[in-house]
Design a protein around this motif. Structure first.
Motif, short mmCIF file in Angstrom:
data_model
loop_
_atom_site.label_atom_id
_atom_site.label_comp_id
_atom_site.label_asym_id
_atom_site.label_seq_id
_atom_site.Cartn_x
_atom_site.Cartn_y
_atom_site.Cartn_z
N GLU A 363 0.83 -1.20 0.00
CA GLU A 363 0.00 0.00 0.00
C GLU A 363 0.87 1.25 0.00
O GLU A 363 1.93 1.28 0.58
CB GLU A 363 -0.93 0.00 1.22
N VAL A 365 2.43 4.87 -2.18
CA VAL A 365 3.11 5.14 -3.45
C VAL A 365 4.63 5.15 -3.33
O VAL A 365 5.32 5.20 -4.32
CB VAL A 365 2.65 6.48 -4.06
N TYR A 366 5.16 5.17 -2.11
CA TYR A 366 6.61 5.23 -1.97
C TYR A 366 7.21 3.85 -1.96
O TYR A 366 8.34 3.65 -1.74
CB TYR A 366 6.99 5.99 -0.70
N GLY B 244 4.52 11.19 4.12
CA GLY B 244 3.67 10.00 4.15
C GLY B 244 2.78 9.88 2.93
O GLY B 244 3.03 10.49 1.90
N VAL B 275 1.38 7.23 -10.01
CA VAL B 275 2.36 6.74 -9.04
C VAL B 275 2.68 7.75 -7.94
O VAL B 275 3.41 7.43 -7.00
CB VAL B 275 3.69 6.34 -9.71
N ALA B 276 2.17 8.95 -8.05
CA ALA B 276 2.62 9.99 -7.13
C ALA B 276 1.64 10.24 -6.00
O ALA B 276 0.44 9.94 -6.11
CB ALA B 276 2.85 11.30 -7.91
N CYS B 277 2.16 10.83 -4.94
CA CYS B 277 1.31 11.15 -3.78
C CYS B 277 0.36 12.29 -4.12
O CYS B 277 -0.60 12.53 -3.40
CB CYS B 277 2.18 11.53 -2.60
N ALA B 325 0.61 -8.82 -7.21
CA ALA B 325 0.43 -8.66 -5.77
C ALA B 325 -0.43 -7.43 -5.49
O ALA B 325 -1.31 -7.47 -4.62
CB ALA B 325 1.80 -8.52 -5.09
N ILE B 326 -0.18 -6.38 -6.22
CA ILE B 326 -0.97 -5.16 -6.04
C ILE B 326 -2.42 -5.43 -6.44
O ILE B 326 -3.37 -5.02 -5.77
CB ILE B 326 -0.38 -4.00 -6.89
N PHE B 329 -4.22 -7.35 -3.81
CA PHE B 329 -4.50 -6.46 -2.70
C PHE B 329 -5.72 -5.60 -3.00
O PHE B 329 -6.64 -5.46 -2.19
CB PHE B 329 -3.27 -5.58 -2.44
N ARG B 333 -9.36 -5.50 -1.12
CA ARG B 333 -9.83 -4.29 -0.45
C ARG B 333 -11.12 -3.75 -1.07
O ARG B 333 -11.92 -3.12 -0.39
CB ARG B 333 -8.76 -3.19 -0.49
N VAL B 374 -7.48 4.13 0.68
CA VAL B 374 -6.52 3.17 0.12
C VAL B 374 -5.83 3.79 -1.09
O VAL B 374 -6.43 3.97 -2.15
CB VAL B 374 -7.22 1.84 -0.27
N GLU B 375 -4.56 4.11 -0.93
CA GLU B 375 -3.78 4.75 -1.98
C GLU B 375 -2.82 3.71 -2.59
O GLU B 375 -2.07 3.07 -1.87
CB GLU B 375 -2.96 5.88 -1.36
N LEU B 376 -2.90 3.53 -3.88
CA LEU B 376 -2.06 2.54 -4.55
C LEU B 376 -1.29 3.20 -5.68
O LEU B 376 -1.72 4.22 -6.22
CB LEU B 376 -2.91 1.37 -5.06
N PRO B 377 -0.14 2.61 -6.05
CA PRO B 377 0.74 3.29 -7.02
C PRO B 377 0.33 3.09 -8.48
O PRO B 377 1.12 2.67 -9.32
CB PRO B 377 2.10 2.64 -6.74
#
Lengths: 366, 456
Positions: A363, A365-366, B244, B275-277, B325-326, B329, B333, B374-377
């Motif tokens: 989980e 993005v880093y 974070g 991919v970014a926050c 895997a992502i 997940f 979820r 839920v944050e995913l890349p």
């Protein structure tokens, strides 16, 4: 009243016995009622084979069960071969395994220590470790064996010993309880004591663990003293990665010979790394053959791994003073061919089991 | 493997090729480079060298930063031209080439402007140098809280590397621990900084394992780390600034029509491959979220699946294993939500061992559904209903919030909410950023303090 031993069991340290002849003599000694120890004599009947007739080659040692665990409760008197008579020359009783449960105890007898010191001293000569200098021994003393043996070795080589005790059981307890800061404070306390000795005394050789050495290197004043005074640094106890070793040799302590030792209380001894290795070679340990011998096995099957592969280290000790075959160590190492004429293998790059950390982050993005 | 790119550690006595090296592979698993992994002793000595060094005068470091930006963009470094470097980053990180280019351009821009940008955080009451006239009658002077700054870099995107340049501009000596996933950008940047005149005791690159990584932070005065919720929890209130999860969001209130802003919304989700926050994780809408979710899904569904180095690539790529895997997940979820896109999975294999992470759009029936965070890349968005009664609560914990509303009072309240870092009103995508504006507060707020000086 000592019972006469086969002379092959009492050779000087630098005379190589014929291995097979030596092995049969050792079996006769340990399994004859007059000379063997109560410990082995009591277990002889339950072995399922006759050591006197069935142990013909060194490979046959694998038939022995690993009895190291029984050393946790065996009376130490029962470990001494009766052939030593009523007044055996006991140097000390030492323990191993005290962090993982009840400690295992073993008896160090004078005749074996003399032989070991002769051999290991010759190894130090090979590394260019100077004689007639004082040692600062930052290592565990009793109930551990290493501190006492190195003190004896220092005397054997003509120097005086300065000792700083290091209690590995306490350190492991602190770390196990998550008290990393306390463990760090304890290590600093050790280094503070090292500082007094280094500042005031003539110290030619420093023996310590890699973590202590790192803390010494971190203090500029101490690193300077080491560079001025210390001619050889012997590290023991845990692994040191090759890059760290290279940095010590080239940048941090370029004036000292840096070498390591690896051994086990359960085989009553240790080996220095093979001398002449470059920084790119694996760190190889050749045991004192035939008295100590090494192997490496697959922990799941117990089968010996191929040369060049990693396995769990197995050690044997066969001397007049002790028979302890098939002692499975906690460490892993690379199995390598021994030197010419050596019984068993050599091992290299000793390290605990877990060697890589596995990064799995899902989980985020880093 | 002599043809692999060698990424040495960059220590206080120059480049160091360690015996312990980590093979860096591209998204198909093909080895591309070897990264030297240094031991703790190397770290200790490097940190000591940073502490023992003197910072360059402000003008000099700012000039050298600008020069470093040009070297970063123009020179052959580690055997790579700028173009080859960007392609390598795309191949290794799976971030689409166009996104890598934007990010590297931002780094160059940042190097150019970091002197100016870093000092944007200076309080208006303070001066930058005690020699200023103002201190004769007493003035605040903006000073460093420490001298050595450590950065545990992120590997999701090259962009964050522009941030620590500000610390260098402010006179910090810096230790960067590169991500093992994408060490190319910090390696190139530190090499460029050195070529531009920053000494080996001013900025070091310390690739390490976990054990020695902690040592880098422990031996620095202040630090910066990227990570998930645990990292934030671990370092909150310490000398280490955690970066974070972003959990950036978009809010559309009833007085705005999402149809007018669909481009911004979709772009916020998918730009940068997600991919970014600062990519939108959650979209909240006053009213039925269904039509908006459907429209987003329709747009996102048309994005092609391409290898990351393709000029037209938009979506991020990962090795099949990690992509799967992502996906597992996500599917776990997302249970119980309404999938508009990606309900059967998001992985599209490219047939070479790598896989595209295709967008996912899920509709939530409540604004406080747990999935909303839920944050995913990859472009993965949760579309949820919002109402004025729900207020600010569902918008908490956002790095960026883009809001479409006519309600000024609401904007006031969003700005007042401490856990929302940035508020963008109107057609500004959540990923909008530029030198001189804070990303998550100015870095200078963390690195600097004021002291009063008065002199004769």
């Amino acid at each position: 009243m000592s019972t006469a031993a086969d002379p092959v069991l009492d050779l000087p340290f630098d005379v190589q016995p014929d291995p097979e002849e030596y092995l049969s003599a050792a079996m006769r000694w340990h399994f004859s009622p007059e000379t063997g120890s109560p410990f082995w004599l009591e277990r002889a009947d339950s072995l399922g084979f006759d050591p006197l007739t069935d142990i013909r080659s060194w490979a046959d040692l694998a038939r022995f069960p690993n009895l190291a665990n029984e050393l946790r409760f065996a009376r130490v008197e029962d470990l001494i071969p009766r052939g030593y008579g009523e007044r055996p020359d006991v140097v000390g009783i030492y323990e191993s395994g005290g962090t993982t449960g009840a400690p295992k105890r073993i008896v160090l007898l004078r005749d074996w220590l003399d032989k070991l010191l002769g051999w290991s001293s010759a190894q130090l000569d090979g590394h260019g470790v100077p004689k007639d200098v004082n040692w600062l021994i930052v290592a565990p003393n009793g109930p551990h064996m290493v501190g006492d043996v190195i003190k004896q070795q220092t005397a054997h080589r003509g120097g005086l010993s300065f000792t700083v005790d290091l209690d590995p059981r306490w350190v492991k307890k602190l770390i196990g309880d998550g008290k990393a800061a306390e463990a760090g404070a304890y290590a600093e306390h050790i280094v503070d004591q090292v500082a007094f000795a280094l500042e005031t005394q003539d110290i030619g050789v420093l023996m310590c663990t890699p973590p202590v050495l790192e803390r010494i290197a971190r203090r500029d004043d101490l690193a300077k003293l080491v560079n001025e005074k210390v001619r050889a640094i012997n590290w023991v106890g845990t692994q040191m990665d090759p890059d760290t070793r290279h940095l010590y040799r080239t940048e941090v302590f370029p004036n000292a010979v840096l070498y390591s030792g690896y051994g086990s209380t359960m085989i009553l001894g240790n080996a220095s790394e093979r001398h002449g290795l470059t920084d790119d070679d694996p760190c190889i340990y050749d045991p004192y053959s035939p008295y100590m011998s090494f192997g490496a096995v697959d922990p799941k099957t117990g089968e010996t791994v191929e040369y060049g592969q990693r396995g769990q280290v197995v050690m044997h000790h066969v001397s007049k003073s002790l028979l302890m075959p098939n002692n499975l160590e906690r460490d892993y190492g690379t199995r390598l061919p021994g030197l010419p004429g050596q019984i068993g293998d050599s091992v290299a790059d000793i390290a605990p089991v877990q060697e890589f950390d596995n990064e799995t982050v899902i989980e985020g993005v880093y | 493997m002599d043809d692999l790119i060698q990424l040495d550690a960059l220590g206080p006595s120059g480049a160091f090729r360690a015996r312990k090296r980590l093979t860096v592979t591209d998204v198909t698993g093909v080895p591309v480079a070897e990264l030297s992994i240094v031991p703790k002793l190397f770290v200790t000595r490097a940190m000591k060298a940073l502490h023992g060094a003197e910072s360059l005068p402000a003008e000099e470091r700012i000039a050298r930063l600008a020069r470093a930006g040009r070297i970063f963009a123009d020179d052959v470094i580690d055997g790579l031209t700028f173009d080859q470097y960007e392609r390598t980053v795309a191949r290794v990180s799976g971030v689409p080439l166009s996104v890598v280019r934007d990010a590297t351009a931002a780094i160059v821009d940042s190097a150019e402007k970091s002197g100016w940008a870093a000092y944007r955080a200076q309080p208006v009451g303070a001066v930058g140098d005690w020699r200023s006239d103002e201190t004769r009658s007493g003035s605040a002077v903006w000073t460093r809280k420490g001298s050595v700054f450590a950065v545990h870099a992120a590997g999701n995107h090259p962009g964050p590397h522009s941030l620590w340049l500000e610390a260098l501009a402010l006179g910090y000596r810096i230790a960067v621990r590169p991500s093992r996933r994408e060490p190319f950008t910090p390696h190139r940047l530190v090499t460029a900084l050195r070529a531009a005149g920053f000494g080996e005791d001013q900025v070091v690159l310390l690739p390490t394992d976990h054990d020695a990584a902690d040592e880098i932070l422990a031996l620095a005065d202040l630090g910066l780390v990227y990570g998930g919720d645990e990292v934030v929890k671990k370092y909150s209130g310490s000398t280490v600034l955690p970066q974070g999860p972003g959990r950036s969001k978009i809010l559309v209130t009833a007085d705005a029509d999402w149809r007018d802003h669909l481009d911004t919304i979709v772009d916020s989700i998918s730009h940068q491959g997600g991919v970014a926050c600062i990519n939108a994780t959650t979209v909240l809408v006053d009213g039925d979220p269904g039509p908006l979710a459907e429209a987003i899904a329709e747009r996102l569904a048309t994005i092609p699946s391409l290898p990351p180095e393709d000029e037209k690539a938009v979506l991020a790529v990962q090795p099949v294993e990690s992509a799967r895997a992502i996906e597992r997940f996500l599917l776990a979820r997302a249970a119980g939500t309404k999938a508009w896109l990606g309900g059967d999975g998001v992985v599209e294999e490219l047939g070479d061992g790598s896989a595209v992470l295709r967008p996912a759009v899920h509709q939530l029936d409540r604004h406080d559904a747990e999935q909303a965070s839920v944050e995913l890349p990859f472009p993965c968005v949760w579309v949820a209903p919002w109402s004025p009664e729900a207020g600010v609560a569902p918008l908490r914990g956002s790095l960026v919030l883009t809001v479409f509303t006519e309600d000024d009072r609401l904007v006031d309240r969003l700005l007042d909410e401490p856990s929302i870092s940035n508020v963008y009103r109107g057609d500004h995508p959540t990923y909008w950023i530029r030198p001189g504006v804070p990303h998550d507060g100015y870095l200078g707020e963390f690195l600097m303090r004021t002291k009063t000086v008065i002199r004769d």
